[in-house]
Scaffold this active site. Structure first.
Site, mmCIF file in Angstrom:
data_model
loop_
_atom_site.group_PDB
_atom_site.id
_atom_site.type_symbol
_atom_site.label_atom_id
_atom_site.label_comp_id
_atom_site.label_asym_id
_atom_site.label_seq_id
_atom_site.Cartn_x
_atom_site.Cartn_y
_atom_site.Cartn_z
ATOM 1 C CG ASP A 143 18.908 17.234 4.385
ATOM 2 O OD1 ASP A 143 17.982 16.660 4.648
ATOM 3 O OD2 ASP A 143 19.894 16.890 5.145
ATOM 4 C CG ASN A 151 20.738 17.593 16.943
ATOM 5 O OD1 ASN A 151 20.749 18.634 17.175
ATOM 6 N ND2 ASN A 151 19.545 17.132 16.001
ATOM 7 C CG HIS A 156 17.967 19.009 20.367
ATOM 8 N ND1 HIS A 156 17.587 17.836 19.549
ATOM 9 C CD2 HIS A 156 16.775 19.928 20.086
ATOM 10 C CE1 HIS A 156 16.355 18.005 19.021
ATOM 11 N NE2 HIS A 156 15.803 19.327 19.199
ATOM 12 C CG ASP A 160 16.812 23.665 18.557
ATOM 13 O OD1 ASP A 160 16.626 22.755 17.555
ATOM 14 O OD2 ASP A 160 16.252 23.631 19.633
ATOM 15 C CD GLU A 186 18.001 16.732 8.493
ATOM 16 O OE1 GLU A 186 16.683 16.792 8.432
ATOM 17 O OE2 GLU A 186 18.486 15.908 7.784
HETATM 18 N N1 LIG Z 1 18.252 20.281 17.143
HETATM 19 C C1 LIG Z 1 17.234 19.954 16.383
HETATM 20 N N2 LIG Z 1 17.340 18.535 15.571
HETATM 21 C C2 LIG Z 1 16.439 18.195 14.869
HETATM 22 C C3 LIG Z 1 15.358 18.824 14.950
HETATM 23 N N3 LIG Z 1 14.497 18.291 13.844
HETATM 24 C C4 LIG Z 1 15.218 17.120 13.529
HETATM 25 N N4 LIG Z 1 16.361 17.021 14.002
HETATM 26 C C5 LIG Z 1 17.586 16.045 13.979
HETATM 27 O O1 LIG Z 1 17.874 15.938 12.719
HETATM 28 C C6 LIG Z 1 18.717 14.752 12.617
HETATM 29 C C7 LIG Z 1 18.608 14.378 11.089
HETATM 30 O O2 LIG Z 1 19.228 13.368 11.118
HETATM 31 P P1 LIG Z 1 19.401 12.364 9.729
HETATM 32 O O3 LIG Z 1 18.038 12.229 9.024
HETATM 33 O O4 LIG Z 1 20.320 11.171 10.057
HETATM 34 O O5 LIG Z 1 20.216 13.094 8.864
HETATM 35 P P2 LIG Z 1 21.889 13.770 8.761
HETATM 36 O O6 LIG Z 1 22.648 13.393 10.136
HETATM 37 O O7 LIG Z 1 21.714 15.316 8.573
HETATM 38 O O8 LIG Z 1 22.441 13.012 7.474
HETATM 39 P P3 LIG Z 1 22.362 13.177 6.135
HETATM 40 O O9 LIG Z 1 21.037 14.136 5.886
HETATM 41 O O10 LIG Z 1 22.438 12.005 5.361
HETATM 42 O O11 LIG Z 1 23.721 14.302 5.818
HETATM 43 C C8 LIG Z 1 17.940 13.827 13.517
HETATM 44 O O12 LIG Z 1 19.007 13.548 14.599
HETATM 45 C C9 LIG Z 1 16.839 14.626 14.159
HETATM 46 O O13 LIG Z 1 16.846 14.525 15.612
HETATM 47 C C10 LIG Z 1 15.198 20.146 15.382
HETATM 48 O O14 LIG Z 1 14.125 20.782 15.156
HETATM 49 N N5 LIG Z 1 16.281 20.518 16.200
#
Ligand SMILES: Nc1nc2c(ncn2[C@@H]2O[C@H](COP(=O)(O)OP(=O)(O)OP(=O)(O)O)[C@@H](O)[C@H]2O)c(=O)[nH]1
Length: 273
Positions: A143, A151, A156, A160, A186
């Site tokens: 992860d 982001n 965004h 990506d 992610e």
């Molecule tokens: N650019 C992009 N962002 C994505 C995609 N799928 C999910 N996300 C973003 O991934 C982010 C996941 O955030 P969190 O679950 O808070 O996790 P994190 O910020 O990595 O925090 P930790 O995992 O605790 O380190 C969210 O902001 C989603 O919008 C995608 O296909 N593209």
């Protein structure tokens, strides 16, 4: 009187009606094909083919009416028949080819993640269910750390880009028999075949370090990317795959709680709990 053949004015209306009905059915089929397949080229080939066959078929009806030699009509009829059949077969061939291509595209779309090109969760699970391999495998859940921040700060598109580049790094570092899927936003799930927990830990650590060292540049900006990895192995665990993956997930949770940018093995997790 052109070539000495007597005129016979009787038209075989029954034969003509049958030809007309056949042609109308063909026309209906071609319009239907054209409408459902959205391909005018195929429709045109079929139309030309069927048109030629129709005219060819009706040459013998014209023959009854006209003054030309019978052999003249026979030649034209043969020519039109051959041409019509060739065109119709070519149209049908294109139609089948198009269907095969469409099925392949649908298959890829159903089984892969459109952004990274990796397997999606559904396709990964399907293959796991089909697998008859009893050798031990290790499951790694990887992860990205603070991905939301990437982001939010860079946009965004930058997120990506990170996902795509990371997917390439993971794919390159795996062996042929290993598999990787985009498990969530992610999150990536890696299956290392025939791999004990010690080797899995080494590989996960190598991957973590590789990502930490890698250059992630987007629109002239340097992005700092790290990952946390949870590992669980099938060997010595009397659990099914879903339970093993859940264990890996718990290990990942601990890696996040432990400060991120680290690897945690599920067996260590048990000892620590
Ligand atoms: N650019 C992009 N962002 C994505 C995609 N799928 C999910 N996300 C973003 O991934 C982010 C996941 O955030 P969190 O679950 O808070 O996790 P994190 O910020 O990595 O925090 P930790 O995992 O605790 O380190 C969210 O902001 C989603 O919008 C995608 O296909 N593209």
């Amino acid at each position: 009187m052109l070539h000495g053949k007597s005129i016979n004015n009787e038209i075989n209306y029954y034969e003509l009606s049958l030809e007309l009905i056949r042609s109308i059915i063909w026309l209906f089929m071609m319009f239907y094909i054209s409408y459902t397949r959205h391909n005018r080229q195929i429709y045109l080939w079929l139309l030309i083919g069927c048109g030629s066959l129709f005219i060819g078929n009706n040459m013998n009806i014209l023959d009854e009416l006209s003054t030309f030699e019978a052999s003249y009509y026979q030649e034209v009829e043969d020519l039109l028949f051959t041409f019509g059949i060739l065109c119709a077969w070519f149209g049908l061939y294109q139609l089948i080819q198009q269907q095969i291509t469409k099925n392949q595209i649908l298959n890829i779309a159903a089984n892969t993640d459109p952004l990274t090109g990796l397997l999606n969760r559904r396709s990964f699970n399907q293959n796991v269910e089909n697998s008859t391999d009893n050798n031990p495998s290790a499951y790694l859940i990887l992860d990205i750390d603070h991905f939301k921040q990437i982001n939010d700060t860079y946009g965004h598109a930058a997120g990506d880009y990170v996902l795509t580049k990371l997917a390439k790094h993971i794919s390159k570092s795996l062996r042929k028999q290993d598999r990787v899927a985009r498990w969530g936003g992610e999150e990536f799930l890696i299956e290392l075949k025939h791999c004990d927990s010690h080797t899995a830990q080494l590989k996960a650590e190598q991957l973590r370090a590789l990502i930490e060292r890698s250059d992630f540049h987007f629109s002239g900006q340097y992005l700092s990317v790290t990952v946390s990895i949870g590992i669980a192995t099938v060997a010595n665990q009397h659990l099914n795959r879903d339970e093993i993956i859940n264990l890996a997930d718990k290990a990942l949770y601990q890696a996040k709680n432990g400060g991120r940018n680290r690897v945690v093995l599920a067996s260590d997790l048990k000892q620590n709990e």
